[in-house]
Design a protein around this motif. Structure first.
Motif, PDB file in Angstrom:
ATOM      1  N   ALA A 147      24.002   5.103   3.500  1.00 55.95           N
ATOM      2  CA  ALA A 147      24.527   6.936   3.388  1.00 55.95           C
ATOM      3  C   ALA A 147      23.204   8.319   3.824  1.00 55.95           C
ATOM      4  N   GLY A 148      22.267   7.746   3.930  1.00 53.85           N
ATOM      5  CA  GLY A 148      22.251   9.219   4.981  1.00 53.85           C
ATOM      6  C   GLY A 148      21.267  10.222   4.081  1.00 53.85           C
ATOM      7  N   LEU A 149      21.108   9.424   2.571  1.00 56.56           N
ATOM      8  CA  LEU A 149      20.853  10.010   1.076  1.00 56.56           C
ATOM      9  C   LEU A 149      19.292  10.579   1.590  1.00 56.56           C
ATOM     10  N   TYR A 150      18.357   9.277   1.746  1.00 58.38           N
ATOM     11  CA  TYR A 150      17.327   9.906   1.362  1.00 58.38           C
ATOM     12  C   TYR A 150      16.173   9.605   2.376  1.00 58.38           C
ATOM     13  N   GLY A 151      15.385  10.735   2.958  1.00 60.40           N
ATOM     14  CA  GLY A 151      14.205  11.339   3.760  1.00 60.40           C
ATOM     15  C   GLY A 151      13.226  10.326   4.181  1.00 60.40           C
ATOM     16  N   ARG A 152      12.913   9.597   5.303  1.00 64.57           N
ATOM     17  CA  ARG A 152      11.764   9.251   5.476  1.00 64.57           C
ATOM     18  C   ARG A 152      10.212   9.368   5.342  1.00 64.57           C
ATOM     19  N   TYR A 153       9.272   8.586   4.144  1.00 69.51           N
ATOM     20  CA  TYR A 153       8.317   9.175   4.982  1.00 69.51           C
ATOM     21  C   TYR A 153       7.495   7.297   3.909  1.00 69.51           C
ATOM     22  N   PHE A 154       6.456   7.309   4.842  1.00 68.28           N
ATOM     23  CA  PHE A 154       5.337   6.219   4.344  1.00 68.28           C
ATOM     24  C   PHE A 154       3.795   6.993   3.598  1.00 68.28           C
ATOM     25  N   VAL A 155       4.159   6.281   2.635  1.00 63.85           N
ATOM     26  CA  VAL A 155       2.778   6.709   2.412  1.00 63.85           C
ATOM     27  C   VAL A 155       1.870   6.002   2.928  1.00 63.85           C
ATOM     28  N   SER A 156       0.413   7.035   2.515  1.00 67.23           N
ATOM     29  CA  SER A 156      -1.135   6.324   2.955  1.00 67.23           C
ATOM     30  C   SER A 156      -1.732   5.014   2.415  1.00 67.23           C
ATOM     31  N   THR A 157      -1.003   4.359   1.614  1.00 67.36           N
ATOM     32  CA  THR A 157      -1.512   2.841   1.096  1.00 67.36           C
ATOM     33  C   THR A 157      -0.209   2.045   1.863  1.00 67.36           C
ATOM     34  N   TYR A 158       0.694   2.453   2.640  1.00 67.79           N
ATOM     35  CA  TYR A 158       2.114   2.033   2.707  1.00 67.79           C
ATOM     36  C   TYR A 158       1.501   0.134   3.480  1.00 67.79           C
ATOM     37  N   LYS A 159       0.827   0.300   4.153  1.00 68.12           N
ATOM     38  CA  LYS A 159       0.220  -0.993   4.895  1.00 68.12           C
ATOM     39  C   LYS A 159      -0.418  -1.985   4.071  1.00 68.12           C
ATOM     40  N   THR A 160      -0.350  -1.526   2.648  1.00 68.50           N
ATOM     41  CA  THR A 160      -0.851  -2.890   1.606  1.00 68.50           C
ATOM     42  C   THR A 160       0.438  -2.953   0.819  1.00 68.50           C
ATOM     43  N   ILE A 161       1.578  -2.609   0.738  1.00 67.67           N
ATOM     44  CA  ILE A 161       2.254  -2.700   0.152  1.00 67.67           C
ATOM     45  C   ILE A 161       2.937  -4.153   1.224  1.00 67.67           C
ATOM     46  N   PRO A 162       3.522  -5.338  -0.282  1.00 69.01           N
ATOM     47  CA  PRO A 162       4.919  -6.517   0.496  1.00 69.01           C
ATOM     48  C   PRO A 162       5.619  -6.048   1.626  1.00 69.01           C
ATOM     49  N   ARG A 163       5.782  -6.287   3.114  1.00 74.53           N
ATOM     50  CA  ARG A 163       6.624  -6.582   4.408  1.00 74.53           C
ATOM     51  C   ARG A 163       7.921  -6.783   3.267  1.00 74.53           C
ATOM     52  N   GLY A 164       8.496  -7.717   2.091  1.00 73.29           N
ATOM     53  CA  GLY A 164       9.597  -7.845   1.360  1.00 73.29           C
ATOM     54  C   GLY A 164       9.621  -6.673   0.908  1.00 73.29           C
ATOM     55  N   MET A 165       9.045  -5.440   0.631  1.00 81.55           N
ATOM     56  CA  MET A 165       9.386  -4.517  -0.600  1.00 81.55           C
ATOM     57  C   MET A 165       9.713  -3.473  -0.415  1.00 81.55           C
ATOM     58  N   LYS A 166       9.205  -3.285   1.158  1.00 78.63           N
ATOM     59  CA  LYS A 166       9.673  -2.500   1.834  1.00 78.63           C
ATOM     60  C   LYS A 166      10.638  -2.117   3.305  1.00 78.63           C
ATOM     61  N   ASP A 167      11.491  -0.433   2.586  1.00 73.88           N
ATOM     62  CA  ASP A 167      11.872  -0.100   4.580  1.00 73.88           C
ATOM     63  C   ASP A 167      11.266   0.052   5.506  1.00 73.88           C
ATOM     64  N   THR A 168      11.398  -0.939   6.387  1.00 73.80           N
ATOM     65  CA  THR A 168      10.227  -0.367   7.884  1.00 73.80           C
ATOM     66  C   THR A 168      10.290   1.321   8.148  1.00 73.80           C
ATOM     67  N   ARG A 169      11.992   1.090   7.688  1.00 78.08           N
ATOM     68  CA  ARG A 169      11.828   3.325   8.594  1.00 78.08           C
ATOM     69  C   ARG A 169      11.269   3.475   7.711  1.00 78.08           C
ATOM     70  N   GLY A 170      10.630   3.881   6.525  1.00 78.75           N
ATOM     71  CA  GLY A 170      10.811   4.744   5.681  1.00 78.75           C
ATOM     72  C   GLY A 170      11.536   5.080   4.795  1.00 78.75           C
TER      73      GLY A 170
END
Length: 395
Positions: A147-170
């Motif tokens: 719905a376009g409600l969220y802004g994109r952001y990748f935290v500095s520890t992003y790489k250590t978060i499991p792939r299945g628990m994140k939206d790769t677009r941020g």
């Protein structure tokens, strides 16, 4: 901020770090070749740099934390929503953040559902009271991003978060997970219910409650999925879970009173189906209730929540600093103190940074090894089926 803007920012940052002699040399060379053009180029450069710096960053980096902290402190405030103090230790999390950065919090609707959080972004758009961040279930995170409600952001520890628990677009990132558990008041429940099958027994009449409504609450959807697993269903078929609660409602065992800390303390909800971290927190919070907790062996289901930043929130830099704090080792350990498994749990165990007493406080690892997690597609399908059938079958 888009990728090309990041490149611009990096260019001007590096240019600033060059020696004065090099900048002088650049100016002289440009001036000699283009006369007064150097002044217009400088004006454009400064304007571009100012514009880039005015935008909230897309990615967090250790080197950029100083600027992010300064910008967040200038805003001086963060609007949170649906973060009760006793949910996964959010009270301790917020207190630690305020102490560390001196940024105040405006608390709103602490008992709100995931649906209410997304709705607040829509309803309060442009309002200084709008939430800066939300903590919602995965299906609501997917819907909010679409719905376009969220802004994109990748935290500095992003790489250590499991792939299945994140939206790769941020647009959203999983923050912590738990398992559906059975909590009960030792004063009002004599025999410990250990399974969903147990909860259908007549001795538990007028005693079984859920944290929220599955029509709006991610935790309640998880309970129905767990009940489905316990009754011949699957993560692809939540129907048996809906039918299970229809039978419990007909027998009088299931009471349509949503669990809250107040109902636990008062004894109004003698048995509560809820995330393990909530039920475990009640043990210490309400000692008079003699609250006990176990995971149902016939329906071992786990789920996570997601952090997302309001795309039009009033405090964009504070929102991003809050995300950095949540996904730092300090923030992740604070969630674990609230009995929730943080997203970066495996990474932190591997680095041996989690205090052993915190690990020992959780239920047996053997039962957690059996936890099943639904995919995004399965969660979306389950939520749709519950929406279509719950009211008519359960009420």
């Amino acid at each position: 901020m888009e990728d090309y803007q990041e490149q611009e920012y990096e260019f001007w940052r590096r240019l600033d770090e060059e020696s004065l002699d090099r900048r002088k040399l650049l100016r002289r060379g440009l001036a000699a070749g283009a006369g007064l053009t150097i002044f217009s180029l400088s004006d454009v450069a400064l304007a571009t740099r100012a514009r880039v710096l005015a935008d909230p960053p897309l990615r967090g980096t250790p080197g950029g934390m100083k600027a992010l902290i300064a910008a967040a402190k200038k805003e001086g405030k963060l609007n949170d929503i649906a973060l009760p103090d006793d949910w996964a230790n959010y009270g301790g999390m917020i207190a630690a953040f305020k102490k560390k950065y001196g940024i105040d919090f405006a608390r709103d609707n602490p008992s709100g559902s995931s649906a209410a959080e997304n709705q607040a972004i829509v309803s309060l758009k442009g309002d200084p009271r709008a939430p800066d961040c939300v903590d919602v279930g995965p299906s609501f995170a997917v819907a909010g991003a679409a719905a376009g409600l969220y802004g994109r952001y990748f935290v500095s520890t992003y790489k250590t978060i499991p792939r299945g628990m994140k939206d790769t677009r941020g647009f959203w990132t999983g923050d912590y997970w738990g398992a559906v558990s059975i909590g009960y008041n030792g004063n009002l429940v004599q025999n410990a219910p250990r399974t969903f099958a147990d909860l259908a027994k007549s001795e538990y009449k007028n005693k079984v409650a859920i944290n929220g409504s599955p029509l709006t609450s991610n935790s309640a959807v998880a309970v129905v999925l767990a009940a489905s697993l316990a009754n011949g269903g699957s993560l692809n078929n939540v129907g048996p879970g809906i039918d299970y609660f229809a039978k419990l409602r007909k027998s009088g065992n299931y009471i349509p009173v949503e669990t809250t800390p107040q109902t636990v303390a008062s004894g109004q909800t003698p048995i509560s189906l809820d995330w393990d971290y909530n039920n475990l927190a009640y043990v210490k919070e309400f000692p008079a209730a003699k609250w006990k907790v176990g995971l149902p062996s016939d329906g071992v289901y786990g789920g996570y929540y997601c952090q997302a930043i309001n795309a039009t929130g009033p405090h964009p830099f504070a929102a991003r600093l809050w995300q950095e704090f949540l996904y730092s080792d300090q923030g992740q350990i604070l969630w674990l103190k609230g009995f929730a498994h943080p997203a970066r749990f495996t990474d932190m165990v591997g680095r041996k940074v989690i205090p052993k007493p915190l690990l020992a406080a959780l239920p047996s690892a053997a039962i957690y090894n059996k936890v099943k997690f639904a995919s995004q597609g399965q969660l979306t399908k389950a939520a749709a089926q519950i929406k279509a059938e719950w009211s008519s079958k359960v009420g």
